[in-house]
Design a protein around this motif. Structure first.
Motif, PDB file in Angstrom:
ATOM      1  N   ALA A 130       0.825  -1.202   0.000  1.00 54.67           N
ATOM      2  CA  ALA A 130       0.000   0.000   0.000  1.00 54.67           C
ATOM      3  C   ALA A 130       0.867   1.263   0.000  1.00 54.67           C
ATOM      4  O   ALA A 130       0.575   2.237  -0.709  1.00 54.67           O
ATOM      5  CB  ALA A 130      -0.925  -0.002   1.210  1.00 54.67           C
ATOM      6  N   LEU A 147       2.370   1.764  -3.507  1.00 53.64           N
ATOM      7  CA  LEU A 147       1.376   2.236  -4.463  1.00 53.64           C
ATOM      8  C   LEU A 147       0.945   3.675  -4.187  1.00 53.64           C
ATOM      9  O   LEU A 147       0.501   4.392  -5.100  1.00 53.64           O
ATOM     10  CB  LEU A 147       0.148   1.323  -4.438  1.00 53.64           C
ATOM     11  N   SER A 148       1.084   4.094  -2.924  1.00 55.64           N
ATOM     12  CA  SER A 148       0.610   5.447  -2.569  1.00 55.64           C
ATOM     13  C   SER A 148       1.624   6.545  -2.886  1.00 55.64           C
ATOM     14  O   SER A 148       1.287   7.733  -2.825  1.00 55.64           O
ATOM     15  CB  SER A 148       0.271   5.496  -1.073  1.00 55.64           C
ATOM     16  N   VAL A 200       0.508   8.895  -5.583  1.00 60.59           N
ATOM     17  CA  VAL A 200      -0.643   9.673  -5.116  1.00 60.59           C
ATOM     18  C   VAL A 200      -0.175  10.849  -4.276  1.00 60.59           C
ATOM     19  O   VAL A 200      -0.615  12.008  -4.445  1.00 60.59           O
ATOM     20  CB  VAL A 200      -1.604   8.775  -4.316  1.00 60.59           C
ATOM     21  N   GLN A 252       1.727  13.520  -6.410  1.00 58.16           N
ATOM     22  CA  GLN A 252       0.787  14.343  -7.184  1.00 58.16           C
ATOM     23  C   GLN A 252       0.049  15.328  -6.280  1.00 58.16           C
ATOM     24  O   GLN A 252      -0.208  16.482  -6.669  1.00 58.16           O
ATOM     25  CB  GLN A 252      -0.193  13.434  -7.910  1.00 58.16           C
ATOM     26  N   ARG A 272      -5.900  10.477  -8.399  1.00 54.58           N
ATOM     27  CA  ARG A 272      -5.911   9.016  -8.602  1.00 54.58           C
ATOM     28  C   ARG A 272      -6.758   8.366  -7.499  1.00 54.58           C
ATOM     29  O   ARG A 272      -6.248   7.691  -6.600  1.00 54.58           O
ATOM     30  CB  ARG A 272      -4.486   8.464  -8.581  1.00 54.58           C
ATOM     31  N   PRO A 296      -8.933   5.784  -7.621  1.00 53.25           N
ATOM     32  CA  PRO A 296      -8.898   4.321  -7.496  1.00 53.25           C
ATOM     33  C   PRO A 296      -7.664   3.816  -6.754  1.00 53.25           C
ATOM     34  O   PRO A 296      -7.752   2.917  -5.903  1.00 53.25           O
ATOM     35  CB  PRO A 296      -8.908   3.845  -8.953  1.00 53.25           C
ATOM     36  N   THR A 297      -6.495   4.422  -7.064  1.00 57.03           N
ATOM     37  CA  THR A 297      -5.269   4.002  -6.378  1.00 57.03           C
ATOM     38  C   THR A 297      -5.333   4.347  -4.892  1.00 57.03           C
ATOM     39  O   THR A 297      -4.912   3.566  -4.032  1.00 57.03           O
ATOM     40  CB  THR A 297      -4.042   4.679  -7.022  1.00 57.03           C
ATOM     41  N   ALA A 298      -5.863   5.526  -4.585  1.00 58.06           N
ATOM     42  CA  ALA A 298      -5.973   5.942  -3.180  1.00 58.06           C
ATOM     43  C   ALA A 298      -6.908   5.010  -2.413  1.00 58.06           C
ATOM     44  O   ALA A 298      -6.630   4.622  -1.260  1.00 58.06           O
ATOM     45  CB  ALA A 298      -6.469   7.380  -3.105  1.00 58.06           C
ATOM     46  N   LEU A 347      -7.580   1.882  -3.227  1.00 56.41           N
ATOM     47  CA  LEU A 347      -6.902   0.593  -3.114  1.00 56.41           C
ATOM     48  C   LEU A 347      -5.891   0.611  -1.972  1.00 56.41           C
ATOM     49  O   LEU A 347      -5.821  -0.346  -1.180  1.00 56.41           O
ATOM     50  CB  LEU A 347      -6.203   0.259  -4.432  1.00 56.41           C
ATOM     51  N   CYS A 348      -5.118   1.679  -1.857  1.00 53.99           N
ATOM     52  CA  CYS A 348      -4.122   1.773  -0.781  1.00 53.99           C
ATOM     53  C   CYS A 348      -4.791   1.769   0.594  1.00 53.99           C
ATOM     54  O   CYS A 348      -4.314   1.113   1.529  1.00 53.99           O
ATOM     55  CB  CYS A 348      -3.288   3.043  -0.952  1.00 53.99           C
TER      56      CYS A 348
END
Length: 335
Positions: free
Chosen positions: A248, A251-252, A255, A258, A267, A269-271, A273-274
């Motif tokens: 996590a 992947l973050s 995010v 940015q 982002r 969806p990524t946030a 998911l994390c």
């Protein structure tokens, strides 16, 4: 005046699981009968398609059948059915040195042990293939790292065990992973264990190994991890939770970068998911803590089952029980 101890000698059972071992079983049975004259030799025929049962019976063994294929299934049945004080387990293919059994059983009694493992020493390449040697070393390291300690040959099929080991052993395995489970059981309960080097010979001409290196190796690895999940849940689920949190965080990173540049979270969806991975990681750690209590209760139950059986009597203890009877009253002999 002292008198000899009237305590009976320990009952010894030799258990030989067999599947299509008609070529070697007669020699194996006779070798163990010669090494341990007072022992009862049991041959468990695991749905053989040759004359294993007949040959074993003619060689003087008590033959019993277990139709479910797999060494673990055979030993589970044997440990439940056979009543003895000392259990000797070996293979029926003649690869293990039967002459070492007498010394191993004596060591078990003299040092009041619960298991003596015959570690394999081979001088012929055909006896112990290079792939098996490497795999054995690797799994020894895995078990030592997962359970804080290990043995030098956790897959040895040559073992002498006490009654209290056998009767406290749950035996959940079905196949060749049974040896790893026995080793882990002894390590978990911190039983007194010794390892003894024993000669390991190649199989007789025309006899073939039933062990498949890759298939059975994968099964053994899965079973070891399963035992680690059951016996060390805090470690298992804690490690799983840590992996999820690390993923996590990785992947973050985009995010957060940015967000620092634009002040916005683009982002989603990524946030999301994390966030979910972090929650799953925390939940995994919590599950590990809860299951640790359940595992501890299971360990205490196995420990009580283990302590319910008497230890193998020491020779000195038997001598100490000798007494002199005077006027119907027994009094201990003083040194």
């Amino acid at each position: 005046m002292s008198r000899p101890s009237l305590a009976p000698p320990p009952r010894i059972a030799v258990i030989l699981p067999c599947f299509n071992e008609a070529l070697a079983i007669a020699h194996t049975v006779q070798s163990f009968r010669q090494a341990l004259p007072t022992a009862t030799v049991y041959v468990y025929d695991n749905a053989s398609t040759d004359e294993t049962a007949r040959v074993a019976r003619e060689a003087g063994a008590l033959v019993r059948a277990e139709p479910r294929r797999g060494k673990g299934n055979v030993l589970r049945r044997a440990f439940a059915d056979v009543d003895a004080d000392i259990y000797v387990v070996a293979d029926g293919d003649g690869t293990y040195d039967a002459s070492a059994a007498e010394g191993m059983t004596r060591l078990l009694q003299d040092e009041c042990l619960d298991m003596v493992v015959g570690t394999r020493v081979h001088t012929e390449n055909e006896a112990y293939r290079a792939g098996h040697v490497a795999g054995n070393w690797l799994f020894n390291q895995v078990v030592a790292s997962l359970f804080d300690k290990g043995l030098s040959d956790i897959f040895s099929g040559y073992r002498v065990m006490s009654r209290r080991f056998i009767k406290s052993f749950p035996c959940a395995s079905e196949g060749f992973e049974i040896e790893a489970e026995m080793s882990i059981h002894a390590l978990q309960l911190r039983m007194p264990v010794r390892e003894v080097p024993t000669r390991y010979a190649k199989r007789m001409e025309g006899s073939h190994s039933k062990l498949n290196t890759w298939r059975d190796g994968l099964r053994i690895l899965v079973h070891i991890l399963r035992l680690q999940r059951l016996l060390r849940p805090r470690q298992f689920f804690g490690a799983l939770g840590a992996v999820l949190v690390v993923v996590a965080l990785l992947l973050s990173i985009p995010v957060f970068l940015q967000f620092f540049e634009t002040g916005q979270v683009l982002r989603f969806p990524t946030a999301i998911l994390c966030t979910g991975l972090v929650l799953l990681g925390a939940l995994s750690g919590l599950v590990g803590l809860v299951l640790e209590g359940v595992s501890q209760l299971s360990l205490e139950t196995k420990r009580l089952s283990y302590l319910a059986e008497p230890a193998v009597a020491l020779p000195e203890a038997e001598d100490a029980r000798e007494s002199v009877t005077t006027g119907g009253t027994a009094r201990p002999v003083l040194p």
